[in-house]
Structure formats: structure tokens, C-alpha cells
Scaffold this active site. Structure first.
Site, PDB file in Angstrom:
ATOM      1  N   ASP A  52      47.142  33.972  13.769  1.00 17.00           N
ATOM      2  CA  ASP A  52      47.022  34.078  14.702  1.00 17.00           C
ATOM      3  C   ASP A  52      47.763  34.681  15.601  1.00 17.00           C
ATOM      4  OD1 ASP A  52      45.536  31.540  14.004  1.00 17.00           O
ATOM      5  OD2 ASP A  52      47.652  30.309  13.649  1.00 17.00           O
ATOM      6  N   GLY A  53      49.286  35.009  15.575  1.00 15.09           N
ATOM      7  CA  GLY A  53      49.471  36.818  16.594  1.00 15.09           C
ATOM      8  C   GLY A  53      48.228  37.972  16.901  1.00 15.09           C
ATOM      9  N   GLU A  75      52.185  28.626  24.725  1.00 17.13           N
ATOM     10  CA  GLU A  75      52.988  28.967  25.885  1.00 17.13           C
ATOM     11  C   GLU A  75      53.117  29.500  26.937  1.00 17.13           C
ATOM     12  OE1 GLU A  75      54.608  30.903  22.668  1.00 17.13           O
ATOM     13  OE2 GLU A  75      54.303  28.812  21.827  1.00 17.13           O
ATOM     14  N   ARG A 111      69.528  21.149  33.399  1.00 20.84           N
ATOM     15  CA  ARG A 111      70.431  22.090  32.514  1.00 20.84           C
ATOM     16  C   ARG A 111      70.247  22.110  31.320  1.00 20.84           C
ATOM     17  NH1 ARG A 111      72.869  19.499  37.428  1.00 20.84           N
ATOM     18  NH2 ARG A 111      73.832  20.292  38.164  1.00 20.84           N
ATOM     19  N   THR A 163      50.709  23.009  18.718  1.00 20.54           N
ATOM     20  CA  THR A 163      51.121  23.084  17.769  1.00 20.54           C
ATOM     21  C   THR A 163      52.535  24.514  16.866  1.00 20.54           C
ATOM     22  OG1 THR A 163      49.143  24.769  16.912  1.00 20.54           O
ATOM     23  CG2 THR A 163      49.555  22.788  17.116  1.00 20.54           C
ATOM     24  N   TYR A 170      55.425  26.275  19.359  1.00 23.03           N
ATOM     25  CA  TYR A 170      57.322  26.631  20.302  1.00 23.03           C
ATOM     26  C   TYR A 170      57.124  25.115  20.392  1.00 23.03           C
ATOM     27  CZ  TYR A 170      61.290  27.662  21.624  1.00 23.03           C
ATOM     28  OH  TYR A 170      63.060  27.985  21.633  1.00 23.03           O
ATOM     29  N   ASN A 171      56.061  24.411  20.777  1.00 24.82           N
ATOM     30  CA  ASN A 171      56.425  23.304  21.203  1.00 24.82           C
ATOM     31  C   ASN A 171      56.670  22.356  21.077  1.00 24.82           C
ATOM     32  OD1 ASN A 171      56.025  20.805  23.601  1.00 24.82           O
ATOM     33  ND2 ASN A 171      54.562  20.664  21.437  1.00 24.82           N
TER      34      ASN A 171
END
Length: 264
Positions: free
Chosen positions: A45-46, A123, A148, A161, A163-164
Site C-alpha cells: 500500500d505504501g 489521511e 487540547r 483502515t 492510522y485512523n
């Protein structure tokens, strides 16, 4: 049909790339790194994310397809032993396309410097360059909260799917044109309050982050991370542009989720 093949750069991926170029040659297809009609990514994917950013100015004319030479990915869903079949299907132009939403990030500056725009397939995250991270979150022109904490992450549906998910965000099917805001270690006590839940926004919504004190931020878009100084506002919205993926067979999104996170 004009095509280009990008590679992760490891031996396995590079050898497969050369093999596929030779196979395409037998069909008389043209290798065109400048104006490809289809971009084939070999690696993971990267690697496909990198290919997306390399050709993000040609999205209306280009479709993407990924081959994984490691673990199954959400974008790289073909196996190396299927490469010959994939080449034949591309040569015969026997495929459909599916479109995924993209995220538009606009960084505005207090100095009057020209704003910077980014497209994200997964993202965009924002964190302080060193001091406390404090921003006002404004939804459609109305202040929602003063956040904050460590930072904030805005993701596309397909990016939920990534980092989120590790931040506790929901998974969203890519057919839903939306974006999701998730918190990174928010501060909640008797003085400070945040919603403490992921927020999902529809296509017509715009979310702005306005600095309260520090105006220097580390802003990441997919794999790219850049320090921005003297930031006045960061604006998130669903882009009018979309990415097209070449689809040769049914591979449902929820099956990808299952195979990536549940199946042994």
C-alpha cells in the site's frame, strides 16, 4: 493503452516489474511514465500511495492497480503469481473502474503567503512542532470545540483502515463520500473538554482548525510530513477529485477488512 509500473525497490518487486514490462511488450503496449492510462504499483500500500502522489495531477485520465509482494493490502490486492493474468486483462482492456473519495487539505498563513493545498488518499494529521497542541475546531463556520492534546487526524473513507483505526476511529466504506476526524490523546479534565469521539462529516461539510497559541505545526499527508510555520488556519474538505482503481474482479471492501484484521 499506455502504462507505467512503479516498484517498492526490493529485489522481488524489481524482478516482477521487469518481467511484466517484457510481457506487456509481447502485446505491443506502450510504456509511458509521463502520461500513463494505468499505473501498476508493485510492493504494498505504501508503494501505491507513492504512485498516487506521483501522478495526482493526472487523476482524471489514470487508473491504479496494486500488486503486493508482501502482505495483502487494501490497495494492493493482486498476488505476484497472478501478474501474467493481470497483464492479459489490461492488454485486453477487460476491466471496470471504481472511484474512491480523496481529502483536500488547505494550509493558510498569517503572513499572507500563498496557501498550500494537498491531496490525501489515506489521511492528513496535524501536530504541534514542539509545544502544546491547542486549536479551535470549526465546523461549517461555527466553533465546535477547543481541542487540547497530541494532535488530530482527518481520514478518507479508505484511509479509515490505516492510522485512523489505530486511534479508535470507525471504518467507513469507500462508497460513502465522507471524512473522519479522530483525536490523538486529548486532554479532558475539569478545565478542558473535547468530544472524545470520532466525528464523521458528509461531503458538503468543511472543517477548519485555527491555532490558539503556537502557529508552527507538523502536518502530514499520507507518507509526507512537512513543518509549516506561521499557520493561520488548516481547512479540511472532501476533494472534488477522486482516484480511480482498475477492477478486474469482485473483491469487496469488507472482505479486505476481514482478511487484513480478522483472518489468521
Amino acid at each position: 493503452m499506455k502504462y507505467v509500473i512503479t516498484s517498492k525497490g526490493d529485489e522481488k518487486s524489481d524482478l516482477l516489474r521487469l518481467s511484466m514490462i517484457a510481457e506487456f511488450g509481447s502485446y505491443g503496449l506502450e510504456y509511458d511514465a509521463e502520461n500513463p492510462e494505468i499505473v501498476i504499483s508493485i510492493g504494498g500500500d505504501g508503494t501505491l500511495l507513492a504512485a498516487f502522489h506521483e501522478y495526482e495531477d493526472k487523476l482524471s485520465d489514470t487508473a491504479f492497480v496494486g500488486i503486493h509482494t508482501g502482505h495483502l493490502g487494501f490497495y494492493a490486492d493482486w498476488r505476484p503469481n497472478e501478474a501474467e493474468k493481470l497483464v492479459k486483462r489490461i492488454a485486453e482492456e477487460k476491466y471496470d473502474t471504481v472511484k474512491y473519495p480523496l481529502l483536500k487539505t488547505t494550509v493558510c498563513y498569517s503572513s499572507g503567503k500563498k496557501e498550500t493545498e494537498y491531496l490525501a488518499l489515506n489521511e492528513s494529521t496535524i501536530q504541534s512542532s514542539g509545544g502544546p497542541f491547542v486549536v479551535d475546531v470549526i465546523i461549517n463556520g461555527t466553533q465546535f470545540e477547543r481541542f487540547r492534546g497530541d494532535g488530530l487526524c482527518m481520514s478518507t473513507p479508505s484511509g479509515t483502515t490505516a492510522y485512523n483505526k489505530s486511534l479508535g476511529g470507525a471504518l467507513i466504506h469507500p462508497s460513502i463520500k465522507s471524512m473522519q476526524l479522530t483525536e490523538m490523546a486529548s486532554i479532558n479534565n475539569r478545565v478542558y473538554r473535547t468530544i472524545s469521539s470520532p466525528l464523521i462529516f458528509p461531503k458538503h461539510h468543511k472543517v477548519s482548525l485555527k491555532p490558539v497559541d503556537d502557529r508552527d505545526f507538523q502536518i502530514s499527508v499520507d507518507h509526507l510530513s512537512v513543518l509549516h510555520r506561521d499557520v493561520r488556519e488548516i481547512i479540511y474538505e472532501i476533494s472534488e477529485q477522486e482516484i480511480k482503481f482498475a477492477r478486474f474482479r469482485s473483491f469487496p471492501f469488507w472482505k479486505r477488512v476481514h482478511d487484513s484484521f480478522i483472518e489468521d
